[in-house]
Design an enzyme around this catalytic site. Structure first.
Site, PDB file in Angstrom:
ATOM      1  N   CYS A 135     -40.732 -42.437 -47.866  1.00  0.00           N
ATOM      2  CA  CYS A 135     -41.960 -42.540 -48.623  1.00  0.00           C
ATOM      3  C   CYS A 135     -41.844 -40.885 -49.166  1.00  0.00           C
ATOM      4  CB  CYS A 135     -43.049 -42.266 -47.342  1.00  0.00           C
ATOM      5  SG  CYS A 135     -43.307 -44.210 -46.976  1.00  0.00           S
ATOM      6  N   HIS A 179     -48.061 -39.773 -50.182  1.00  0.00           N
ATOM      7  CA  HIS A 179     -49.008 -39.304 -49.276  1.00  0.00           C
ATOM      8  C   HIS A 179     -49.030 -37.790 -49.354  1.00  0.00           C
ATOM      9  CE1 HIS A 179     -46.375 -38.560 -45.761  1.00  0.00           C
ATOM     10  NE2 HIS A 179     -45.422 -39.473 -46.243  1.00  0.00           N
TER      11      HIS A 179
END
Length: 414
Positions: free
Chosen positions: A328, A309
């Site tokens: 992440c 992201h």
């Protein structure tokens, strides 16, 4: 200098610094030309390889680097250098002479730089190149992290290369015509197309106690202007302690509390001195300036629940130590990245991507040809045109003990 005047030692140094190609005869020619035409300065100090990290070429270059480092070790390798923690252009003295000698051993300082006790433009360029090879900011000046990296024993470097050449062999087959590689210890992402690196991105990856996993998957979808649902682990480890100290944190960051029945409740209704908050869903509104996912989320199906992201905290990409997430992966220049992912998907050119982001509306884009994605762990490798690269074994997967440079770094807050 004639092509044939290069010694075996000069050929070894060429392999170490990345000045030589993989083949023996071209290596002599290229090294000679490089020594003659070298222009000291940051422009040429950092070699940027277009060879994919996971490739037969990288594997071959790494095998050659092992031989070169063993050869260098047999000749005495390098000795630790005692340097001040701050030193740069214009400095003089015995410490600079020792630094020049250390940089010359691995071919980072070219022969035409001569012998001197002055920190001149040749030394600055050599320091930049060395810093690039060990994953540090290429300032061209000496700092503590650079000193620590300079003083990693050659025996450890050889063991790093030997450990990682096994990993590279695992990935030396056909990975696809278009694919993504995220190298966790390097905290970088590269996109590869037709055997060459198309784009390269700094990344923010998992902390030591919240490691990014190794995985192999395909990227099927890009989400623009996403909401962020706070994972349960972050609720326990981060959000509850944060609310105890900063009662307005959720409101200021536009994070809503959703009850099991689907209704929204106020932060004041939650007992933050208990585990009550773990019963609720916490969802952050879209917004690239504050949402933890930034403007873009890249879905990557896996059993680990991780993804890639954007981030509003883009300052992390300028840091040497980018082990900052809960597993992440944050990607620098994410618009370039998703433009590459969507390049074969009709209707999704760069103008369309910018338009959708600017709209603030939640939009999902399915990738026409899902892109293979590999999260790998490689701490040492070499490429024919990029020199020998080393990164800290941040998760201690090499089995060589604590990572030297990482020991200097503190944990970053998320």
């Amino acid at each position: 200098m004639s092509q044939l005047s290069l010694t075996r030692r000069e050929t070894v140094l060429a392999l170490l610094s990345g000045a030589a190609s993989a083949a023996a005869a071209p290596a002599f020619a290229q090294q000679a030309e490089w020594l003659q035409n070298y222009d000291a300065g940051p422009r040429n100090a950092v070699l940027r390889s277009s060879t994919p990290m996971l490739s037969p070429e990288t594997l071959q270059a790494t095998e050659q680097a092992i031989a070169a480092y063993r050869d260098l070790a047999a000749r005495g390798g390098w000795q630790p250098v005692q340097l001040p923690e701050r030193m740069g252009l214009g400095a003089r003295g015995a410490a600079v002479a020792a630094l020049r000698q250390r940089l010359a051993v691995t071919g980072d300082l070219v022969q035409k730089a001569g012998e001197s006790n002055v920190y001149d433009s040749y030394v600055e360029a050599a320091v930049r190149q060395f810093q690039a090879r060990v994953g540090l900011s290429t300032t061209g000046s000496i700092n503590r992290a650079t000193i620590v990296a300079l003083n990693v024993p050659i025996e450890r470097r050889i063991r790093q290369l030997e450990t990682n050449v096994v990993r590279l062999r695992t990935w030396s087959g056909n990975l696809g015509s278009r694919y993504v590689v995220a190298n966790i210890p390097a905290a970088t992402v590269e996109t590869v197309e037709n055997g060459r690196v198309a784009t390269r991105h700094a990344a923010g990856v998992g902390k030591i106690d919240r490691q990014s996993p190794l995985l192999q998957t395909k990227i099927p979808e890009v989400n623009f202007n996403p909401t962020w649902t706070v994972p349960a682990s972050i609720i326990r480890k981060d959000l509850i302690p944060k609310m105890r100290k900063e009662p307005n944190y959720l409101t200021e960051n536009k994070i809503r509390i959703i009850s099991p029945s689907g209704g929204e409740i106020a932060p004041s209704q939650v007992n933050w001195n208990s585990d009550e908050a773990t019963r609720y869903t916490f969802r952050q509104d879209p917004g690239g300036d504050f949402n933890s996912l930034g403007f873009v989320r890249i879905n990557i199906p896996s059993p680990y629940g991780v993804y890639m992201h954007d981030t509003p905290a883009k300052g992390i990409f300028g840091d040497d130590y980018r082990f900052v997430s809960s597993g992440c992966m944050r990607v620098q220049n994410v618009r370039d990245y998703v433009a590459w992912l969507l390049k074969n998907t009709p209707g999704w050119d760069r103008a369309k991507i910018d338009e959708v982001i600017a709209s603030g509306q939640r939009v999902n884009a399915r990738i026409a040809d899902p892109v293979p994605c590999y999260w790998v762990y490689v701490t040492a490798w070499a490429t024919p045109d990029g020199g020998v690269q080393f990164r800290d074994d941040i998760y201690n997967k090499d089995g060589l003990g604590p990572a030297p440079v990482a020991a200097l770094q503190g944990e970053n807050d998320i």
